[in-house]
Scaffold this motif. Structure first.
Motif, mmCIF file in Angstrom:
data_model
loop_
_atom_site.group_PDB
_atom_site.id
_atom_site.type_symbol
_atom_site.label_atom_id
_atom_site.label_comp_id
_atom_site.label_asym_id
_atom_site.label_seq_id
_atom_site.Cartn_x
_atom_site.Cartn_y
_atom_site.Cartn_z
ATOM 1 N N MET A 97 -1.398 7.983 -4.741
ATOM 2 C CA MET A 97 -0.959 9.172 -3.998
ATOM 3 C C MET A 97 -2.148 9.925 -3.404
ATOM 4 O O MET A 97 -2.055 10.473 -2.317
ATOM 5 N N ILE A 98 -3.272 9.920 -4.138
ATOM 6 C CA ILE A 98 -4.447 10.632 -3.636
ATOM 7 C C ILE A 98 -5.042 9.908 -2.428
ATOM 8 O O ILE A 98 -5.451 10.531 -1.449
ATOM 9 N N ASP A 101 -3.306 8.169 -0.354
ATOM 10 C CA ASP A 101 -2.412 8.479 0.760
ATOM 11 C C ASP A 101 -2.648 9.903 1.282
ATOM 12 O O ASP A 101 -2.426 10.163 2.465
ATOM 13 N N GLY A 102 -3.102 10.792 0.383
ATOM 14 C CA GLY A 102 -3.473 12.128 0.855
ATOM 15 C C GLY A 102 -4.606 12.054 1.859
ATOM 16 O O GLY A 102 -4.591 12.751 2.881
ATOM 17 N N LEU A 143 -3.205 10.773 5.113
ATOM 18 C CA LEU A 143 -2.493 11.841 5.810
ATOM 19 C C LEU A 143 -3.474 12.796 6.478
ATOM 20 O O LEU A 143 -3.282 13.206 7.634
#
Lengths: 167, 98
Positions: free
Chosen positions: B1-2, B4-5, B8
């Motif tokens: 998730m990080i 993907d941060g 983004l």
């Protein structure tokens, strides 16, 4: 929590693209506010609750109000009346409203299902404040000087405009 | 998730850069700069979440203070620009006079 992250990230990208492609500045500002709110949700999921709150209060609140103020100040008269008529038109606000509704749904989901899901450990305001006022104290002083310079600069530029208009 | 941060953040930064380059209305240019600053803040937050340290959020606070100062001066400049040229096209001020 993974779902919340990806949905709000997608909303942020979508709202930013829509913001860049609008012709009307007020439409574009609405999409920018939605984008900032979506990024605030991303901050919360990444464990930065304080940053998420500040994003909503300062970015989506204060800075966007400044933008809207200037945009409203710039087109006076007939164009402003048309603007007002458009504000009541559904095609203007339905896009941002749908994206915001998705964000509200995420908010309810986070509040109701707080325990399960693996998202990064929360770094609370207490830790941030402890680090901000010990090793980063010089940065706080410099930020205060920068804000003072910003105030003086904005006042100076605005003041000269008023005097020129009066003469 | 990080990770993907970070992805983004880079997508948002690229969108902001495209906005600065493509749009000619000064208000839109300022808004694109806001998007870019926000993407930089997101990258800092993601890096702070990676090591569970508060430093990322502190850097975000500094970016926030800088953005507030930048917006106040930038919008005052926009008002001056509008009173001088009666339009908001950035190309109108492409020639210096001095």
């Amino acid at each position: 929590m993974q779902v919340v992250f990806y949905v709000s990230g997608a909303i942020a990208i979508l709202a930013t693209v829509l913001m860049l492609t609008r012709l009307n500045a007020v439409h574009s500002l609405l999409y920018l506010v939605v984008s900032l709110l979506a990024i605030a949700v991303v901050f919360y999921v990444l464990g930065a609750a304080l940053a998420a709150a500040l994003e909503v209060i300062i970015y989506a609140g204060a800075i966007m109000v400044l933008f809207i103020f200037v945009v409203m100040l710039l087109n006076l008269g007939e164009t402003a009346a048309n603007e007002e008529r458009q504000l009541l038109n559904a095609s203007m606000w339905v896009g941002p409203a749908i994206l915001s509704a998705v964000l509200i749904a995420e908010f309810v989901y986070i509040l109701s299902a707080e325990s399960h899901g693996n998202f990064p450990a929360q770094v609370g305001p207490r830790q941030v404040a402890a680090a901000l006022y010990a090793p980063y104290l010089i940065g706080v002083e410099l930020a205060s000087m920068l804000l003072l310079a910003g105030i003086v600069g904005a006042y100076h530029l605005g003041f000269r405009k008023v005097r020129k208009g009066a003469s | 998730m990080i990770r993907d941060g970070f992805i983004l953040a880079s997508i948002l930064f690229a969108l902001g850069t495209a906005g600065v380059l493509v749009r000619r209305n000064i208000i839109f240019v300022l808004m694109s700069i806001e998007v870019m600053l926000n993407a930089a803040g997101l990258a800092f937050i993601a890096a702070g979440a990676r090591w569970s340290q508060p430093d990322g959020q502190i850097l975000f606070l500094f970016i926030l203070a800088m953005a507030a100062a930048e917006v106040s001066v930038g919008l005052a400049l926009v008002l001056r620009f509008y009173h001088q040229y009666k339009l908001l096209d950035a190309d109108a001020a492409s020639r210096m006079r001095g």
